[in-house]
Write a protein that holds these residues in place. Structure first.
Motif, PDB file in Angstrom:
ATOM      1  N   HIS A 165     -23.418 -21.635  29.913  1.00 43.92           N
ATOM      2  CA  HIS A 165     -22.616 -22.088  30.652  1.00 43.92           C
ATOM      3  C   HIS A 165     -21.856 -20.368  30.890  1.00 43.92           C
ATOM      4  CE1 HIS A 165     -21.191 -24.562  27.481  1.00 43.92           C
ATOM      5  NE2 HIS A 165     -21.914 -25.096  28.783  1.00 43.92           N
ATOM      6  N   THR A 166     -22.753 -18.975  30.162  1.00 44.16           N
ATOM      7  CA  THR A 166     -22.351 -17.204  31.459  1.00 44.16           C
ATOM      8  C   THR A 166     -22.248 -17.630  32.205  1.00 44.16           C
ATOM      9  OG1 THR A 166     -22.512 -16.670  28.779  1.00 44.16           O
ATOM     10  CG2 THR A 166     -22.584 -15.323  30.563  1.00 44.16           C
ATOM     11  N   GLN A 167     -24.192 -17.834  32.540  1.00 43.97           N
ATOM     12  CA  GLN A 167     -24.108 -17.260  34.390  1.00 43.97           C
ATOM     13  C   GLN A 167     -23.034 -18.596  35.018  1.00 43.97           C
ATOM     14  OE1 GLN A 167     -25.968 -17.847  31.554  1.00 43.97           O
ATOM     15  NE2 GLN A 167     -27.528 -18.878  32.168  1.00 43.97           N
ATOM     16  N   VAL A 168     -22.941 -19.682  35.062  1.00 43.60           N
ATOM     17  CA  VAL A 168     -22.143 -20.672  36.179  1.00 43.60           C
ATOM     18  C   VAL A 168     -20.963 -19.970  35.455  1.00 43.60           C
ATOM     19  CG1 VAL A 168     -21.178 -22.921  35.387  1.00 43.60           C
ATOM     20  CG2 VAL A 168     -23.233 -22.377  35.070  1.00 43.60           C
ATOM     21  N   TRP A 169     -20.114 -19.333  34.916  1.00 39.89           N
ATOM     22  CA  TRP A 169     -18.768 -18.621  34.418  1.00 39.89           C
ATOM     23  C   TRP A 169     -18.398 -17.553  35.469  1.00 39.89           C
ATOM     24  CZ3 TRP A 169     -17.935 -14.000  31.271  1.00 39.89           C
ATOM     25  CH2 TRP A 169     -16.494 -13.540  31.353  1.00 39.89           C
ATOM     26  N   LEU A 170     -19.860 -16.553  35.507  1.00 40.70           N
ATOM     27  CA  LEU A 170     -19.891 -15.424  36.362  1.00 40.70           C
ATOM     28  C   LEU A 170     -20.865 -16.200  37.100  1.00 40.70           C
ATOM     29  CD1 LEU A 170     -21.882 -13.394  33.645  1.00 40.70           C
ATOM     30  CD2 LEU A 170     -19.634 -13.161  34.345  1.00 40.70           C
ATOM     31  N   ALA A 171     -20.851 -16.811  38.098  1.00 45.70           N
ATOM     32  CA  ALA A 171     -21.087 -16.905  39.610  1.00 45.70           C
ATOM     33  C   ALA A 171     -20.075 -17.282  39.813  1.00 45.70           C
ATOM     34  CB  ALA A 171     -21.705 -18.198  38.872  1.00 45.70           C
ATOM     35  N   GLY A 172     -18.900 -18.292  39.206  1.00 38.22           N
ATOM     36  CA  GLY A 172     -18.033 -18.596  39.570  1.00 38.22           C
ATOM     37  C   GLY A 172     -16.401 -18.084  39.872  1.00 38.22           C
ATOM     38  N   ARG A 173     -16.613 -17.007  39.192  1.00 41.21           N
ATOM     39  CA  ARG A 173     -15.985 -15.864  39.188  1.00 41.21           C
ATOM     40  C   ARG A 173     -15.037 -15.503  40.544  1.00 41.21           C
ATOM     41  NH1 ARG A 173     -13.352 -14.222  33.199  1.00 41.21           N
ATOM     42  NH2 ARG A 173     -11.963 -13.434  34.579  1.00 41.21           N
ATOM     43  N   HIS A 174     -13.784 -15.900  40.848  1.00 39.75           N
ATOM     44  CA  HIS A 174     -12.929 -14.945  42.001  1.00 39.75           C
ATOM     45  C   HIS A 174     -12.540 -13.824  41.501  1.00 39.75           C
ATOM     46  CE1 HIS A 174     -14.569 -18.033  44.778  1.00 39.75           C
ATOM     47  NE2 HIS A 174     -14.475 -18.943  43.877  1.00 39.75           N
ATOM     48  N   ASP A 175     -11.846 -13.529  40.333  1.00 37.85           N
ATOM     49  CA  ASP A 175     -11.191 -12.521  40.612  1.00 37.85           C
ATOM     50  C   ASP A 175     -11.396 -11.109  40.461  1.00 37.85           C
ATOM     51  OD1 ASP A 175     -11.342 -12.007  37.003  1.00 37.85           O
ATOM     52  OD2 ASP A 175     -11.329 -13.256  37.803  1.00 37.85           O
ATOM     53  N   ALA A 176     -11.184 -10.131  40.604  1.00 34.75           N
ATOM     54  CA  ALA A 176     -11.458  -9.003  40.826  1.00 34.75           C
ATOM     55  C   ALA A 176     -11.349  -7.673  39.325  1.00 34.75           C
ATOM     56  CB  ALA A 176     -10.631  -7.648  41.444  1.00 34.75           C
ATOM     57  N   ALA A 177     -10.680  -8.569  38.041  1.00 38.97           N
ATOM     58  CA  ALA A 177     -10.593  -8.096  37.084  1.00 38.97           C
ATOM     59  C   ALA A 177     -11.938  -8.151  36.251  1.00 38.97           C
ATOM     60  CB  ALA A 177      -9.567  -9.366  36.210  1.00 38.97           C
ATOM     61  N   LEU A 178     -13.065  -8.459  36.335  1.00 35.49           N
ATOM     62  CA  LEU A 178     -13.999  -8.912  35.691  1.00 35.49           C
ATOM     63  C   LEU A 178     -14.569  -7.661  35.634  1.00 35.49           C
ATOM     64  CD1 LEU A 178     -15.584 -10.525  33.595  1.00 35.49           C
ATOM     65  CD2 LEU A 178     -16.376 -11.860  35.095  1.00 35.49           C
ATOM     66  N   ALA A 179     -14.809  -7.268  35.727  1.00 39.59           N
ATOM     67  CA  ALA A 179     -15.540  -5.471  35.867  1.00 39.59           C
ATOM     68  C   ALA A 179     -17.364  -5.833  36.239  1.00 39.59           C
ATOM     69  CB  ALA A 179     -14.870  -4.301  35.567  1.00 39.59           C
ATOM     70  N   THR A 180     -17.742  -5.069  36.473  1.00 34.60           N
ATOM     71  CA  THR A 180     -19.631  -5.086  37.741  1.00 34.60           C
ATOM     72  C   THR A 180     -20.057  -4.893  36.427  1.00 34.60           C
ATOM     73  OG1 THR A 180     -20.783  -4.967  38.960  1.00 34.60           O
ATOM     74  CG2 THR A 180     -19.636  -2.708  39.227  1.00 34.60           C
ATOM     75  N   GLY A 181     -21.192  -4.870  36.549  1.00 35.37           N
ATOM     76  CA  GLY A 181     -22.099  -4.388  35.127  1.00 35.37           C
ATOM     77  C   GLY A 181     -21.955  -4.387  33.856  1.00 35.37           C
ATOM     78  N   GLY A 182     -21.817  -5.605  33.707  1.00 37.24           N
ATOM     79  CA  GLY A 182     -21.529  -6.515  32.252  1.00 37.24           C
ATOM     80  C   GLY A 182     -22.995  -6.758  32.034  1.00 37.24           C
ATOM     81  N   TYR A 183     -23.018  -6.835  30.870  1.00 42.06           N
ATOM     82  CA  TYR A 183     -24.064  -7.492  29.973  1.00 42.06           C
ATOM     83  C   TYR A 183     -24.240  -7.775  29.035  1.00 42.06           C
ATOM     84  CZ  TYR A 183     -28.327  -8.428  27.055  1.00 42.06           C
ATOM     85  OH  TYR A 183     -29.595  -9.296  26.021  1.00 42.06           O
ATOM     86  N   TRP A 184     -24.050  -9.523  29.032  1.00 41.49           N
ATOM     87  CA  TRP A 184     -23.085 -10.596  28.253  1.00 41.49           C
ATOM     88  C   TRP A 184     -23.788 -11.710  27.621  1.00 41.49           C
ATOM     89  CZ3 TRP A 184     -17.936 -10.913  29.335  1.00 41.49           C
ATOM     90  CH2 TRP A 184     -17.729 -10.022  30.300  1.00 41.49           C
ATOM     91  N   TYR A 185     -23.365 -11.865  26.535  1.00 38.40           N
ATOM     92  CA  TYR A 185     -23.778 -12.999  25.633  1.00 38.40           C
ATOM     93  C   TYR A 185     -23.176 -14.178  25.437  1.00 38.40           C
ATOM     94  CZ  TYR A 185     -26.165 -15.260  21.693  1.00 38.40           C
ATOM     95  OH  TYR A 185     -26.638 -16.617  20.245  1.00 38.40           O
ATOM     96  N   HIS A 186     -22.811 -15.334  25.979  1.00 31.49           N
ATOM     97  CA  HIS A 186     -22.068 -16.430  25.480  1.00 31.49           C
ATOM     98  C   HIS A 186     -21.420 -16.008  25.594  1.00 31.49           C
ATOM     99  CE1 HIS A 186     -25.126 -18.437  22.431  1.00 31.49           C
ATOM    100  NE2 HIS A 186     -25.582 -18.624  23.437  1.00 31.49           N
ATOM    101  N   GLN A 187     -20.626 -15.778  26.973  1.00 33.12           N
ATOM    102  CA  GLN A 187     -19.338 -14.682  27.463  1.00 33.12           C
ATOM    103  C   GLN A 187     -19.240 -13.541  26.841  1.00 33.12           C
ATOM    104  OE1 GLN A 187     -16.763 -18.278  28.427  1.00 33.12           O
ATOM    105  NE2 GLN A 187     -18.372 -19.321  29.221  1.00 33.12           N
TER     106      GLN A 187
END
Length: 237
Positions: free
Chosen positions: A184-206
């Motif tokens: 789910h997390t990689q699908v969520w990140l791949a499809g996002r176009h908004d600039a509000a999500l900062a780069t350089g994150g380490y994610w677990y279950h969103q």
């Protein structure tokens, strides 16, 4: 609708990721090791295309990059392919993502599959030349690559994702995490176009998590990239 490449997508998390992205309406290019990894049950008509190559082999990694160029610039690349055991672990888990990243046109979004086991990886990069790299090392290094690109490549968002210890062929039937949540997390990140999500994150279950300190150390990031450039003969650019 985005154009997205998913590596290591013949089964497990990779295939789940592809199916979810296609269901959302994205154009997905699927990477598999060889034609034998496809089955009659695969709904290839739903995919934008397929690229083939063994990511444990340098020549084939380069050829995968060449094949992907036929599709143009990707909006997102999900570096999902991974293996658990040496000696292939460092090539598949670290070197292949590096080479593909260096050779392909810069996408808008880069997503690298990490693991909680990266936290016990070594920062001794002499292991790269010696060929004594563990799975934990390979995941520490690919996570470092993801976070290094976040600061080096303006205009490209780069993240690392821990999918959890899920019951795939690699994770084993007894793995305790939720397989359905693993992609789910990689699908969520791949499809996002908004600039509000900062780069350089380490994610677990969103949810953002704190990775190994070395992954955010600029000096270690630079040493890793130099070591990968030396190992492959390919500059990052």
């Amino acid at each position: 609708m985005a154009l997205i490449l998913v590596t290591g997508a013949s089964s497990g998390l990779g295939r789940d990721t592809v199916n979810a992205l296609v269901d959302e309406g994205h154009d997905v290019v699927v990477h598999v090791r060889n034609t034998a990894r496809l089955t009659d049950a695969d709904d290839t008509a739903r995919w934008k295309g397929v690229v083939f190559g063994d990511l444990a082999d340098m020549d084939e990694i380069r050829d995968v990059a060449r094949q992907t160029s036929e599709f143009g610039r990707f909006d997102a690349v999900i570096h999902n392919a991974g293996v658990m055991h040496s000696p292939e672990a460092v090539t598949v888990n670290t070197v292949a993502p590096y080479v593909l990243t260096a050779l392909m046109d810069k996408p808008s979004r880069l997503i690298y599959l990490s693991s909680s086991m990266h936290r016990t990886g070594s920062t001794d990069l002499r292991r790269l030349a010696a060929g004594t790299v563990s799975y934990d090392d390979s995941k520490l290094w690919v996570t470092t690559l993801a976070l290094a690109l976040a600061s080096r490549w303006v205009g490209t968002v780069s993240h690392a994702v821990d999918p959890g210890w899920v019951p795939t062929r690699m994770g084993g039937a007894g793995a305790p995490d939720d397989l359905a949540a693993g992609h789910h997390t990689q699908v969520w990140l791949a499809g996002r176009h908004d600039a509000a999500l900062a780069t350089g994150g380490y994610w677990y279950h969103q949810q953002p998590q704190t990775p190994h300190p070395a992954t955010q150390d600029e000096e270690f990031q630079a040493r890793l990239i130099r070591a990968l450039e030396s190992r492959t003969g390919i500059p990052l650019g």
